[in-house]
Write a protein that holds these residues in place. Structure first.
Motif, PDB file in Angstrom:
ATOM      1  N   ALA A  54       0.821  -1.211   0.000  1.00  0.00           N
ATOM      2  CA  ALA A  54       0.000   0.000   0.000  1.00  0.00           C
ATOM      3  C   ALA A  54       0.856   1.262   0.000  1.00  0.00           C
ATOM      4  CB  ALA A  54      -0.943   0.006   1.196  1.00  0.00           C
ATOM      5  N   PHE A  55       2.042   1.171   0.582  1.00  0.00           N
ATOM      6  CA  PHE A  55       2.975   2.296   0.626  1.00  0.00           C
ATOM      7  C   PHE A  55       4.369   1.732   0.867  1.00  0.00           C
ATOM      8  CE2 PHE A  55       0.831   1.808   4.706  1.00  0.00           C
ATOM      9  CZ  PHE A  55       1.894   1.553   5.566  1.00  0.00           C
ATOM     10  N   THR A  56       5.384   2.550   0.725  1.00  0.00           N
ATOM     11  CA  THR A  56       6.755   2.110   0.950  1.00  0.00           C
ATOM     12  C   THR A  56       6.887   1.586   2.374  1.00  0.00           C
ATOM     13  OG1 THR A  56       7.563   3.791  -0.571  1.00  0.00           O
ATOM     14  CG2 THR A  56       9.179   2.829   0.938  1.00  0.00           C
ATOM     15  N   GLY A  57       7.380   0.385   2.508  1.00  0.00           N
ATOM     16  CA  GLY A  57       7.546  -0.221   3.824  1.00  0.00           C
ATOM     17  C   GLY A  57       6.407  -1.137   4.242  1.00  0.00           C
ATOM     18  N   ALA A  58       5.336  -1.150   3.480  1.00  0.00           N
ATOM     19  CA  ALA A  58       4.201  -2.035   3.786  1.00  0.00           C
ATOM     20  C   ALA A  58       4.506  -3.407   3.195  1.00  0.00           C
ATOM     21  CB  ALA A  58       2.904  -1.476   3.223  1.00  0.00           C
ATOM     22  N   GLU A  59       5.279  -4.195   3.922  1.00  0.00           N
ATOM     23  CA  GLU A  59       5.758  -5.474   3.414  1.00  0.00           C
ATOM     24  C   GLU A  59       4.806  -6.629   3.672  1.00  0.00           C
ATOM     25  OE1 GLU A  59       9.670  -5.900   5.038  1.00  0.00           O
ATOM     26  OE2 GLU A  59      10.385  -4.113   4.005  1.00  0.00           O
ATOM     27  N   LYS A  60       3.797  -6.421   4.528  1.00  0.00           N
ATOM     28  CA  LYS A  60       2.821  -7.474   4.793  1.00  0.00           C
ATOM     29  C   LYS A  60       1.489  -6.828   5.161  1.00  0.00           C
ATOM     30  CE  LYS A  60       4.037  -7.762   9.627  1.00  0.00           C
ATOM     31  NZ  LYS A  60       4.056  -8.550  10.799  1.00  0.00           N
ATOM     32  N   LYS A  98     -18.092   0.668   9.198  1.00  0.00           N
ATOM     33  CA  LYS A  98     -17.354   0.015   8.130  1.00  0.00           C
ATOM     34  C   LYS A  98     -16.106   0.839   7.841  1.00  0.00           C
ATOM     35  CE  LYS A  98     -21.439  -1.709   5.753  1.00  0.00           C
ATOM     36  NZ  LYS A  98     -22.239  -1.621   4.531  1.00  0.00           N
ATOM     37  N   TYR A  99     -15.055   0.147   7.424  1.00  0.00           N
ATOM     38  CA  TYR A  99     -13.841   0.849   7.017  1.00  0.00           C
ATOM     39  C   TYR A  99     -13.084  -0.045   6.047  1.00  0.00           C
ATOM     40  CZ  TYR A  99     -11.480  -2.247  10.311  1.00  0.00           C
ATOM     41  OH  TYR A  99     -11.003  -3.369  10.963  1.00  0.00           O
ATOM     42  N   ARG A 100     -12.134   0.574   5.339  1.00  0.00           N
ATOM     43  CA  ARG A 100     -11.261  -0.159   4.427  1.00  0.00           C
ATOM     44  C   ARG A 100      -9.815   0.050   4.853  1.00  0.00           C
ATOM     45  NH1 ARG A 100     -13.375   2.137  -1.048  1.00  0.00           N
ATOM     46  NH2 ARG A 100     -11.405   3.166  -0.775  1.00  0.00           N
ATOM     47  N   ARG A 101      -9.035  -1.003   4.731  1.00  0.00           N
ATOM     48  CA  ARG A 101      -7.613  -0.864   5.014  1.00  0.00           C
ATOM     49  C   ARG A 101      -6.967   0.013   3.950  1.00  0.00           C
ATOM     50  NH1 ARG A 101      -5.631  -6.809   5.172  1.00  0.00           N
ATOM     51  NH2 ARG A 101      -6.952  -6.771   3.350  1.00  0.00           N
ATOM     52  N   VAL A 102      -5.890   0.672   4.290  1.00  0.00           N
ATOM     53  CA  VAL A 102      -5.154   1.483   3.332  1.00  0.00           C
ATOM     54  C   VAL A 102      -4.689   0.568   2.203  1.00  0.00           C
ATOM     55  CG1 VAL A 102      -3.122   2.941   2.982  1.00  0.00           C
ATOM     56  CG2 VAL A 102      -4.425   3.117   5.117  1.00  0.00           C
ATOM     57  N   GLY A 103      -4.971   0.947   0.987  1.00  0.00           N
ATOM     58  CA  GLY A 103      -4.581   0.161  -0.178  1.00  0.00           C
ATOM     59  C   GLY A 103      -5.628  -0.818  -0.666  1.00  0.00           C
ATOM     60  N   ASP A 104      -6.723  -0.981   0.074  1.00  0.00           N
ATOM     61  CA  ASP A 104      -7.806  -1.880  -0.369  1.00  0.00           C
ATOM     62  C   ASP A 104      -8.645  -1.201  -1.437  1.00  0.00           C
ATOM     63  OD1 ASP A 104      -7.662  -4.377   0.701  1.00  0.00           O
ATOM     64  OD2 ASP A 104      -8.964  -3.963   2.401  1.00  0.00           O
TER      65      ASP A 104
END
Length: 104
Positions: A54-60, A98-104
């Motif tokens: 989703a962003f730099t450093g989002a490895e999992k 309701k919400y969405r994860r960053v990058g979803d």
């Protein structure tokens, strides 16, 4: 689940009220909102979680505090120190649950 607004000056015991409202088997997860006063993106990734890449450093994929707090008490301390935009995102979550994860 229900939402409760506890209002008071800094240091008046709002966190104690949140702990008193929690059931014995519930933990209270405290979110220090001033931490996010300069980074709405950090708030979103911490609260909502994010997907891999989703962003730099989002490895999992990571679940956010909202997911981790399911069935628990989430105490948003010093909420007024968030930007208006960040407060609006939290309000939308509270209205719709309701919400969405960053990058979803």
């Amino acid at each position: 689940p229900y939402s409760v607004l506890v209002v008071g000056e800094t240091g008046t015991g709002k966190e104690m009220i949140a702990k008193a409202l929690a059931k014995k088997d519930q933990r209270v997860i405290v979110v220090d909102c001033p931490r996010y006063s300069k980074s709405e993106n950090l708030m979103e990734s911490d609260l909502f979680g994010y997907v891999k890449g989703a962003f730099t450093g989002a490895e999992k994929e990571t679940s956010g505090l909202l997911s981790q707090a399911h069935g628990q008490v989430l105490f948003l301390d010093e909420l007024h120190q968030l930007s208006i935009e960040a407060q609006a995102k939290l309000l939308r979550f509270l209205q719709e649950m309701k919400y969405r994860r960053v990058g979803d």
